[in-house]
Write a protein that holds these residues in place. Structure first.
Motif, PDB file in Angstrom:
ATOM      1  N   THR A  55       0.862  -1.179   0.000  1.00 41.18           N
ATOM      2  CA  THR A  55       0.000   0.000   0.000  1.00 41.18           C
ATOM      3  C   THR A  55       0.902   1.234   0.000  1.00 41.18           C
ATOM      4  N   LEU A  56       0.445   2.304  -0.641  1.00 41.22           N
ATOM      5  CA  LEU A  56       1.221   3.539  -0.694  1.00 41.22           C
ATOM      6  C   LEU A  56       0.838   4.471   0.457  1.00 41.22           C
ATOM      7  N   PHE A  57       1.849   5.067   1.083  1.00 40.72           N
ATOM      8  CA  PHE A  57       1.713   6.151   2.059  1.00 40.72           C
ATOM      9  C   PHE A  57       1.196   5.715   3.425  1.00 40.72           C
ATOM     10  N   HIS A  58       0.301   4.740   3.496  1.00 40.74           N
ATOM     11  CA  HIS A  58      -0.304   4.356   4.766  1.00 40.74           C
ATOM     12  C   HIS A  58      -0.401   2.835   4.854  1.00 40.74           C
ATOM     13  N   ASN A  59      -0.313   2.306   6.082  1.00 38.83           N
ATOM     14  CA  ASN A  59      -0.439   0.857   6.228  1.00 38.83           C
ATOM     15  C   ASN A  59      -1.911   0.446   6.262  1.00 38.83           C
ATOM     16  N   GLU A  60      -2.151  -0.842   6.245  1.00 34.99           N
ATOM     17  CA  GLU A  60      -3.520  -1.367   6.171  1.00 34.99           C
ATOM     18  C   GLU A  60      -4.355  -0.955   7.376  1.00 34.99           C
ATOM     19  N   ASP A  61      -3.763  -0.987   8.563  1.00 30.84           N
ATOM     20  CA  ASP A  61      -4.515  -0.638   9.772  1.00 30.84           C
ATOM     21  C   ASP A  61      -4.977   0.822   9.733  1.00 30.84           C
TER      22      ASP A  61
END
Length: 210
Positions: A55-61
């Protein structure tokens, strides 16, 4: 490509995304107070941010947390519409969120094999299945019949969806919005194309149910 520039973009900032989620939550709250049963939000960037491997820029959580914040006021059925190809990782993110209805495109075949019936049964969610082509190219010699699916085509699409996911797990709908038709066909023809497409969907649904 869209995100290769070093210039900072709003979507990179968690603080900005949280503010946007608050704004969407306020809008959702207003619709909820008006008695809306299904409240759907468009999320046009997630299919670009979440790929097969990362994922770009941010994690899944973080993505799940922000989605949940936006839909929190919705008391009945929250829905998220995401256009285009849905990566398996994004599918898992949506299944892990509090979103009740996952709304995606299927006419062009790009999401074949991504979703399975067991996902919706296990997570108590519903799939909004795009079954009408909402983006129709103009044809010089075209007619209304050219732009609207035939009964046979629609029945086949709906039956395939029912066979794959179960009638109890799906909502049948257009792939996306019809707004683009206005620019291509004008204010007289575009509404008639939409009306006939929706009527054909209704007719095909009755046939498949019978």
């Amino acid at each position: 490509m869209l995100f290769r520039s070093q210039e900072p973009r709003a979507i990179m900032s968690r603080e900005i995304l949280e503010k946007l989620a608050e704004m969407m939550a306020n809008i959702a709250k207003a619709y909820n107070e008006m008695g809306a049963t299904i409240i759907s939000m468009d999320e046009p960037t997630l299919a670009l941010l979440v790929g097969k491997r990362k994922t770009l820029f941010h994690n899944e959580d973080t993505i799940i947390e922000i989605l949940n914040k936006a839909i929190k006021p919705i008391e009945k059925y929250s829905s998220i519409h995401i256009c285009g190809r849905i990566a398996p990782k994004l599918c898992d993110i949506l299944l892990s969120s509090n979103v009740k209805i996952m709304d995606h495109e299927f006419v062009n075949g790009s999401n074949e094999g991504v979703f399975e019936k067991r996902m919706f049964e296990r997570e108590d969610k519903t799939l909004a299945y795009g079954a009408i082509q909402s983006s129709v190219p103009f044809q010089k010699e075209g007619s209304l019949e050219t732009y609207v699916e035939t009964e046979a085509v629609m029945v086949a699409r709906l039956q395939k969806a029912v066979n794959e996911f179960g009638a109890e797990n799906i909502i049948l709908k257009p792939d996306c919005g019809f707004g683009g038709l206005l620019a291509s066909f004008g204010p007289e023809l575009a509404p008639e194309i939409v009306r006939r497409k929706l009527k054909m969907l209704s007719t095909a649904m009755k046939i498949v149910r019978s």
